[in-house]
Write an enzyme that holds these catalytic residues in place. Structure first.
Site, PDB file in Angstrom:
ATOM      1  N   ASP A   1      58.175  22.126  45.150  1.00  0.00           N
ATOM      2  CA  ASP A   1      56.754  21.872  44.937  1.00  0.00           C
ATOM      3  C   ASP A   1      56.025  23.039  45.618  1.00  0.00           C
ATOM      4  O   ASP A   1      55.967  23.121  46.840  1.00  0.00           O
ATOM      5  CB  ASP A   1      56.375  20.531  45.568  1.00  0.00           C
ATOM      6  CG  ASP A   1      54.903  20.190  45.372  1.00  0.00           C
ATOM      7  OD1 ASP A   1      54.094  21.116  45.148  1.00  0.00           O
ATOM      8  OD2 ASP A   1      54.556  18.999  45.463  1.00  0.00           O
TER       9      ASP A   1
ATOM     10  N   LYS B   1      44.926  21.910  42.723  1.00  0.00           N
ATOM     11  CA  LYS B   1      44.672  22.597  43.987  1.00  0.00           C
ATOM     12  C   LYS B   1      44.356  24.075  43.717  1.00  0.00           C
ATOM     13  O   LYS B   1      43.420  24.372  43.024  1.00  0.00           O
ATOM     14  CB  LYS B   1      45.873  22.396  44.918  1.00  0.00           C
ATOM     15  CG  LYS B   1      46.412  20.965  44.943  1.00  0.00           C
ATOM     16  CD  LYS B   1      45.418  19.936  45.479  1.00  0.00           C
ATOM     17  CE  LYS B   1      45.818  18.490  45.207  1.00  0.00           C
ATOM     18  NZ  LYS B   1      47.158  18.114  45.621  1.00  0.00           N
TER      19      LYS B   1
ATOM     20  N   ARG C   1      49.452  15.792  21.410  1.00  0.00           N
ATOM     21  CA  ARG C   1      50.214  15.244  22.546  1.00  0.00           C
ATOM     22  C   ARG C   1      51.408  16.144  22.842  1.00  0.00           C
ATOM     23  O   ARG C   1      51.807  16.316  23.986  1.00  0.00           O
ATOM     24  CB  ARG C   1      50.677  13.809  22.261  1.00  0.00           C
ATOM     25  CG  ARG C   1      51.463  13.250  23.426  1.00  0.00           C
ATOM     26  CD  ARG C   1      51.674  11.725  23.491  1.00  0.00           C
ATOM     27  NE  ARG C   1      51.313  10.959  22.344  1.00  0.00           N
ATOM     28  CZ  ARG C   1      52.139  10.765  21.288  1.00  0.00           C
ATOM     29  NH1 ARG C   1      53.339  11.291  21.264  1.00  0.00           N
ATOM     30  NH2 ARG C   1      51.736  10.041  20.284  1.00  0.00           N
TER      31      ARG C   1
ATOM     32  N   TYR D   1      54.560  15.610  50.366  1.00  0.00           N
ATOM     33  CA  TYR D   1      53.260  15.072  49.970  1.00  0.00           C
ATOM     34  C   TYR D   1      53.339  13.536  49.888  1.00  0.00           C
ATOM     35  O   TYR D   1      54.305  12.997  49.330  1.00  0.00           O
ATOM     36  CB  TYR D   1      52.893  15.679  48.608  1.00  0.00           C
ATOM     37  CG  TYR D   1      51.642  15.156  47.991  1.00  0.00           C
ATOM     38  CD1 TYR D   1      50.395  15.408  48.562  1.00  0.00           C
ATOM     39  CD2 TYR D   1      51.680  14.399  46.821  1.00  0.00           C
ATOM     40  CE1 TYR D   1      49.237  14.921  47.989  1.00  0.00           C
ATOM     41  CE2 TYR D   1      50.526  13.918  46.241  1.00  0.00           C
ATOM     42  CZ  TYR D   1      49.309  14.177  46.827  1.00  0.00           C
ATOM     43  OH  TYR D   1      48.164  13.702  46.253  1.00  0.00           O
TER      44      TYR D   1
HETATM   45  C1  LIG Z   1      48.063  17.106  45.273  1.00  0.00           C
HETATM   46  C2  LIG Z   1      49.495  17.336  45.371  1.00  0.00           C
HETATM   47  C3  LIG Z   1      50.397  16.736  44.480  1.00  0.00           C
HETATM   48  C4  LIG Z   1      49.926  15.782  43.391  1.00  0.00           C
HETATM   49  O1  LIG Z   1      49.139  16.411  42.438  1.00  0.00           O
HETATM   50  P1  LIG Z   1      47.955  15.695  41.614  1.00  0.00           P
HETATM   51  O2  LIG Z   1      47.413  16.793  40.760  1.00  0.00           O
HETATM   52  O3  LIG Z   1      46.972  15.175  42.603  1.00  0.00           O
HETATM   53  O4  LIG Z   1      48.579  14.595  40.820  1.00  0.00           O
HETATM   54  C5  LIG Z   1      51.735  17.012  44.621  1.00  0.00           C
HETATM   55  N1  LIG Z   1      52.188  17.836  45.600  1.00  0.00           N
HETATM   56  C6  LIG Z   1      51.367  18.412  46.478  1.00  0.00           C
HETATM   57  C7  LIG Z   1      51.921  19.311  47.521  1.00  0.00           C
HETATM   58  C8  LIG Z   1      49.994  18.192  46.407  1.00  0.00           C
HETATM   59  O5  LIG Z   1      49.182  18.770  47.300  1.00  0.00           O
END
Ligand SMILES: *Cc1c(COP(=O)(O)O)cnc(C)c1O
Length: 388
Positions: free
Chosen positions: A178, A203, A54, A106
């Site tokens: 982000d 992504k 963990r 997001y």
């Molecule tokens: C998909 C996404 C998230 C969240 O990520 P997960 O892996 O789905 O939890 C956060 N920020 C952006 C810009 C995203 O495209």
């Protein structure tokens, strides 16, 4: 190859080599998956840096080394999802903190802040592309954290990271970007003065639509330690197998991003000249209001294209059900092309009034351009648009 040597490498080599040293024991060129929960100790408390998975796992460590090098960061933390990374950052703030956030962030970020962390912190949503407004907000409030997404989702609006970091530092505000949409290949916020970078590895970083994961990169040791302790305490770690899959996927990140961008440019150009399209949003188009800023702070324009169809919800729905190569799905950043309707799909948790005020209207459509042959993508757009 040692990590210290690898830091001098170009990104196309870093993605392949950092964290990819051959296995010490066997010489296997690919790192093994350390599918283990615990580690044998030679005497109580004496171990090789790993006590329980963990908190640490060797496969995850390799991925973290790779990710840190790509963002020119000292530390990286791999988590179970992009949302888990965001949760850890929010928990690392003192109770009662004030957080300023990009207003077209997001949808899941908005939901996390508004339905979970609004009990702990105060959130203010503003247009972070408006530098004057950012300065005013940071000087008039004691802001602990500034949360930025650039380019934003789905409107692809761009925030000047260098300028905003300067203002934040003057006001002792921590900055988080982000960076999911650009990946570390096309944008490195830490180099521009930002404090913390997060990604949804689900992504582009993994890129094959088969893993959910997140990561955080930063240079501040104390903040890294508190995030790591929180991860150990709360538990949102990534499994060794998933970390290994991301390590495999990341090897082609550099070449994939180039292919995504090459296709996205052509898709944007095609849509821009189509009579049934009202407007195209893509930072690589000269018509994008922040094209100059995009050129300056990004090494590429990315693979995301949004556009407004001439028409209403009925027409948009009709169009979206006609694609044969594009898949109608949430998410982005995989090798395959996806198309979606932000108002109904990814941004349903944003109240309708706010959505419309921002420009996320019923005729807005978002594309995650994949790396298929561009001829097939254009042909698919062509046949689908012809029918509306
Ligand atoms: C998909 C996404 C998230 C969240 O990520 P997960 O892996 O789905 O939890 C956060 N920020 C952006 C810009 C995203 O495209």
């Amino acid at each position: 190859m040692k990590k210290s040597d690898a830091l001098k490498l170009q990104k196309a080599s870093k993605v392949i080599h950092v964290g990819g040293e051959p296995d010490n024991e066997t010489g296997a060129i690919m790192p093994p998956i350390f599918q283990t929960s615990t580690y044998v100790q030679s005497s109580p408390g004496t171990h090789k840096g790993y006590a329980y998975s963990r908190s640490h796992n060797p496969t995850r460590t390799r991925l973290e080394e790779n990710l840190a090098s790509l963002e020119n960061a000292k530390y990286a933390l791999v988590t179970s999802s992009g949302m888990a990374s965001e949760m850890l950052i929010m928990h690392a703030l003192k109770k009662g903190s004030t957080v300023v956030c990009s207003n077209d962030c997001y949808g899941g970020t908005y939901r996390l802040f508004e339905t979970v962390f609004n009990e702990l912190h105060n959130f203010i949503y503003i247009d972070t592309t408006d530098i004057k407004l950012v300065r005013k907000t940071l000087t008039e409030n004691k802001v602990d954290l500034l949360w930025i997404e650039t380019p934003t989702n789905p409107l692809l609006r761009i925030t000047d990271l260098k300028e905003i970091s300067k203002i934040a530092k003057e006001n002792k505000t921590k900055t988080v970007v982000d960076n999911t949409f650009m990946s570390p290949i096309f944008q490195n916020p830490l180099d521009l003065g930002v404090d913390v970078v997060t990604h949804s590895m689900t992504k582009y970083i993994n890129g094959h639509s088969d893993v959910v994961g997140g990561c955080i990169m930063l240079n501040n040791k104390a903040f890294y330690n508190s995030l790591h302790t929180l991860q150990k305490t709360l538990g949102p770690t990534q499994s060794p197998f998933d970390s290994w899959l991301v390590l495999r996927g990341i090897k082609t990140l550099h070449i994939r991003m180039k292919a995504h961008e090459e296709n996205a440019k052509q898709v944007a150009k095609y849509l821009d000249s189509h009579p049934k399209i009202e407007k195209v949003l893509y930072p690589g188009l000269k018509s994008h209001p922040q094209h100059g800023l995009a050129r300056k702070q990004m090494n590429g324009f990315g693979g995301m294209v949004s556009f407004y169809l001439k028409g209403d919800l009925k027409k948009s729905k009709k169009l979206l059900s006609r694609f044969k190569v594009f898949s109608l799905a949430e998410s982005l950043g995989g090798i395959e092309s996806l198309i979606g309707h932000p108002a109904i799909m990814t941004h349903a948790s944003v109240p309708e009034k706010e959505r419309n005020a921002m420009g996320i209207s019923d005729n807005l459509i978002r594309i995650s351009v994949g790396i298929e042959d561009i001829k097939d993508l254009i042909q698919d757009l062509d046949q689908a648009l012809e029918k509306v």
